[in-house]
Design an enzyme around this catalytic site. Structure first.
Site, PDB file in Angstrom:
ATOM      1  N   HIS A   1       0.844  -1.203   0.000  1.00  0.00           N
ATOM      2  CA  HIS A   1       0.000   0.000   0.000  1.00  0.00           C
ATOM      3  C   HIS A   1       0.880   1.254   0.000  1.00  0.00           C
ATOM      4  O   HIS A   1       0.616   2.212  -0.728  1.00  0.00           O
ATOM      5  CB  HIS A   1      -0.866   0.060   1.272  1.00  0.00           C
TER       6      HIS A   1
ATOM      7  N   LYS B   1     -17.528  -7.016   6.162  1.00  0.00           N
ATOM      8  CA  LYS B   1     -16.162  -7.544   6.212  1.00  0.00           C
ATOM      9  C   LYS B   1     -15.616  -7.417   7.629  1.00  0.00           C
ATOM     10  O   LYS B   1     -15.575  -6.326   8.187  1.00  0.00           O
ATOM     11  CB  LYS B   1     -15.296  -6.725   5.235  1.00  0.00           C
TER      12      LYS B   1
ATOM     13  N   ARG C   1      -1.764  -5.804  -8.470  1.00  0.00           N
ATOM     14  CA  ARG C   1      -0.645  -6.694  -8.145  1.00  0.00           C
ATOM     15  C   ARG C   1      -0.368  -7.710  -9.242  1.00  0.00           C
ATOM     16  O   ARG C   1       0.766  -7.949  -9.617  1.00  0.00           O
ATOM     17  CB  ARG C   1      -0.941  -7.463  -6.848  1.00  0.00           C
TER      18      ARG C   1
ATOM     19  N   SER D   1      -2.750  -7.721   2.988  1.00  0.00           N
ATOM     20  CA  SER D   1      -2.959  -7.659   4.439  1.00  0.00           C
ATOM     21  C   SER D   1      -3.353  -9.030   4.980  1.00  0.00           C
ATOM     22  O   SER D   1      -2.936  -9.420   6.080  1.00  0.00           O
ATOM     23  CB  SER D   1      -4.057  -6.645   4.773  1.00  0.00           C
TER      24      SER D   1
HETATM   25  O1  PNS Z   1      -8.330  -3.187   0.812  1.00  0.00           O
HETATM   26  P1  PNS Z   1      -9.526  -3.801   0.147  1.00  0.00           P
HETATM   27  O2  PNS Z   1     -10.449  -4.420   1.168  1.00  0.00           O
HETATM   28  O3  PNS Z   1      -9.158  -4.759  -0.938  1.00  0.00           O
HETATM   29  O4  PNS Z   1     -10.304  -2.580  -0.557  1.00  0.00           O
HETATM   30  C1  PNS Z   1     -11.494  -2.782  -1.278  1.00  0.00           C
HETATM   31  C2  PNS Z   1     -12.281  -1.465  -1.340  1.00  0.00           C
HETATM   32  C3  PNS Z   1     -12.615  -1.005   0.072  1.00  0.00           C
HETATM   33  C4  PNS Z   1     -11.466  -0.415  -2.038  1.00  0.00           C
HETATM   34  C5  PNS Z   1     -13.595  -1.741  -2.153  1.00  0.00           C
HETATM   35  O5  PNS Z   1     -14.255  -2.819  -1.596  1.00  0.00           O
HETATM   36  C6  PNS Z   1     -14.494  -0.525  -2.183  1.00  0.00           C
HETATM   37  O6  PNS Z   1     -14.273   0.384  -2.952  1.00  0.00           O
HETATM   38  N1  PNS Z   1     -15.514  -0.520  -1.312  1.00  0.00           N
HETATM   39  C7  PNS Z   1     -16.397   0.594  -1.162  1.00  0.00           C
HETATM   40  C8  PNS Z   1     -17.831   0.217  -1.488  1.00  0.00           C
HETATM   41  C9  PNS Z   1     -18.103   0.427  -2.944  1.00  0.00           C
HETATM   42  O7  PNS Z   1     -18.000   1.517  -3.467  1.00  0.00           O
HETATM   43  N2  PNS Z   1     -18.468  -0.668  -3.632  1.00  0.00           N
HETATM   44  C10 PNS Z   1     -18.824  -0.632  -5.029  1.00  0.00           C
HETATM   45  C11 PNS Z   1     -17.637  -0.850  -5.919  1.00  0.00           C
HETATM   46  S1  PNS Z   1     -18.168  -1.908  -7.189  1.00  0.00           S
END
Ligand code: PNS
Length: 159
Positions: free
Chosen positions: A17, A41, A90, A127
């Site tokens: 990150h 989550k 990644r 993570s």
């Molecule tokens: O670190 P992560 O958990 O892989 O991050 C994922 C994250 C939080 C960036 C993604 O799940 C997200 O953007 N969540 C916000 C909710 C949202 O907007 N969902 C619709 C996207 S299709």
């Protein structure tokens, strides 16, 4: 001003990150790290703890700010007048899901997603992997900042 958002759970923030955040901070005027709250989550650290850890390890970047959000990322973007999401990619395995999210975000609010390819040294890092290694007593000092090692150990020990 060219302001972008780097979203994630950051549970906890890793060197992968940080690499993306550092590179984004040299490309854009302002980078906002959005620590996302996802009710479905389960995280090891609370959102307050995740924010605190992200702040601690990004304080050296003057144009990086930390915030949190519960809800759709595009709503955060709209509220804060941000039109670009920056994410790390990644490997090919990330692509399908990230493509789907970027297309949804583009359609919902015309928010663009820019992908930075992760530095090869971090291409396997997540993570979840860090938490798994640490939970078995493995050494994760090459994966997360030294300042967070004790916190992770403590939490995994049930504190
Ligand atoms: O670190 P992560 O958990 O892989 O991050 C994922 C994250 C939080 C960036 C993604 O799940 C997200 O953007 N969540 C916000 C909710 C949202 O907007 N969902 C619709 C996207 S299709």
């Amino acid at each position: 001003m060219n302001r972008v958002v780097c979203p994630g759970s950051f549970d906890p923030i890793t060197f992968g990150h940080l690499d993306i955040i550092k590179r984004a901070s040299s490309l854009f005027d302002e980078v906002i790290i959005a620590v996302m709250v996802n009710q479905t989550k389960k995280t090891l650290f609370t959102v307050e703890e995740r924010i605190e850890m992200v702040r601690e390890v990004t304080s050296k970047y003057p144009n990086v700010k930390v915030d949190s959000w519960s809800g759709l990322l595009v709503d955060y973007c709209k509220k804060n007048d941000i039109s670009i999401i920056v994410k790390g990619l990644r490997a090919v395995t990330d692509f399908d899901y990230e493509l789907q999210m970027s297309q949804v975000n583009l359609q919902l609010q015309e928010v663009e997603t820019l992908f930075l390819s992760t530095a090869p040294a971090h291409s396997f890092l997540s993570s979840s992997l860090v938490k798994e290694i640490a939970s078995y007593g493995g050494d994760v000092s090459s994966y997360i900042p030294a300042a967070l090692l004790e916190r992770l150990k403590d939490r995994l020990a049930g504190n």
